[in-house]
Motif scaffolding. Structure first.
Motif, PDB file in Angstrom:
ATOM      1  N   ASP A  78      -4.162  -4.462   6.628  1.00  0.00           N
ATOM      2  CA  ASP A  78      -3.113  -3.447   6.616  1.00  0.00           C
ATOM      3  C   ASP A  78      -2.268  -3.505   7.893  1.00  0.00           C
ATOM      4  O   ASP A  78      -2.198  -2.554   8.664  1.00  0.00           O
ATOM      5  CB  ASP A  78      -3.727  -2.056   6.434  1.00  0.00           C
ATOM      6  CG  ASP A  78      -2.680  -1.010   6.079  1.00  0.00           C
ATOM      7  OD1 ASP A  78      -1.624  -1.367   5.524  1.00  0.00           O
ATOM      8  OD2 ASP A  78      -2.922   0.177   6.373  1.00  0.00           O
ATOM      9  N   SER A 124      -2.615   1.268   9.931  1.00  0.00           N
ATOM     10  CA  SER A 124      -3.689   2.169   9.515  1.00  0.00           C
ATOM     11  C   SER A 124      -4.350   2.939  10.648  1.00  0.00           C
ATOM     12  O   SER A 124      -5.300   3.652  10.407  1.00  0.00           O
ATOM     13  CB  SER A 124      -4.764   1.366   8.770  1.00  0.00           C
ATOM     14  OG  SER A 124      -5.299   0.368   9.621  1.00  0.00           O
ATOM     15  N   ARG A 173       0.830  -1.217   0.000  1.00  0.00           N
ATOM     16  CA  ARG A 173       0.000   0.000   0.000  1.00  0.00           C
ATOM     17  C   ARG A 173       0.858   1.257   0.000  1.00  0.00           C
ATOM     18  O   ARG A 173       0.479   2.274  -0.554  1.00  0.00           O
ATOM     19  CB  ARG A 173      -0.934   0.022   1.210  1.00  0.00           C
ATOM     20  CG  ARG A 173      -2.059  -0.946   1.102  1.00  0.00           C
ATOM     21  CD  ARG A 173      -3.108  -0.706   2.150  1.00  0.00           C
ATOM     22  NE  ARG A 173      -4.081  -1.786   2.094  1.00  0.00           N
ATOM     23  CZ  ARG A 173      -5.115  -1.869   2.886  1.00  0.00           C
ATOM     24  NH1 ARG A 173      -5.345  -0.949   3.793  1.00  0.00           N
ATOM     25  NH2 ARG A 173      -5.952  -2.875   2.775  1.00  0.00           N
TER      26      ARG A 173
END
Length: 186
Positions: free
Chosen positions: A83, A108, A21
């Motif tokens: 994540d 996150s 990401r």
């Protein structure tokens, strides 16, 4: 909070993952050299390699809370669905101490990163180091193969799943047919 650093200490047995990401590499732990032969100590620090462009980047020391015990040759995997980093297994050279604990580091939350121990149902695999662990995105689980086991200090060829959904659970799958030979550092 991420702090820029100029000198990343040399080490062996560190654990790495690729954070797709953010296009960054995350590193945890390892064994650092002292002033003599062999390794002087194990570390539990967390670092990020932040890519500036395709040809440069910088290592940054991540200021985390509650780091797991220091170790080398464990497994660090990126869980893209949630994540987060998931850290399992490893070796603390003090005895040596083979490990079978698991921890998570969420990326996150927007707050100071903190490692949290993952408590899981099911039959916990034997403690080990130098196993192969991959993330199975479709089934939201880790797949563990082999490594060097503590019980008999032998190389393993067993397989385990750690489901990472609503609740974490270890599973021992039924394996049919012939299995690969025992190995570590697969």
């Amino acid at each position: 909070v991420v702090n820029d650093v100029r000198d990343l200490e040399g080490r062996d047995g560190e654990m790495l993952l690729y954070d797709s990401r953010r296009d960054e590499i995350v590193m945890f732990g390892g064994a650092c050299c002292g002033n003599g032969p062999g390794y002087a100590y194990h570390v539990s620090d967390t670092w990020r390699f932040v890519n500036g462009t395709s040809t440069d980047g910088v290592w940054k020391d991540v200021d985390v809370e509650l780091a797991p015990l220091p170790r080398e040759f464990g497994n660090l995997v990126y869980d893209v669905n949630d994540d987060r980093a998931v850290l399992c297994f490893g070796l603390d050279g003090s005895q040596p101490n083979y490990m079978n604990d698991c921890h998570e580091l969420s990326f996150s939350s927007g707050q100071r990163p903190a490692w949290k121990k993952l408590y899981s149902a099911g039959h916990l695999p034997d403690a080990r180091w130098a196993a192969a662990v991959v993330y199975d995105k479709r089934n939201d689980r880790l797949v563990v193969f082999g490594g060097q086991g503590r019980k008999t200090n032998t190389t393993l060829n067993d397989v385990h799943f750690l489901s990472l959904g609503e609740s974490t659970r270890w599973q021992d799958p039924v394996v049919s047919g012939s299995s690969p030979s025992e190995r570590r550092f697969p």
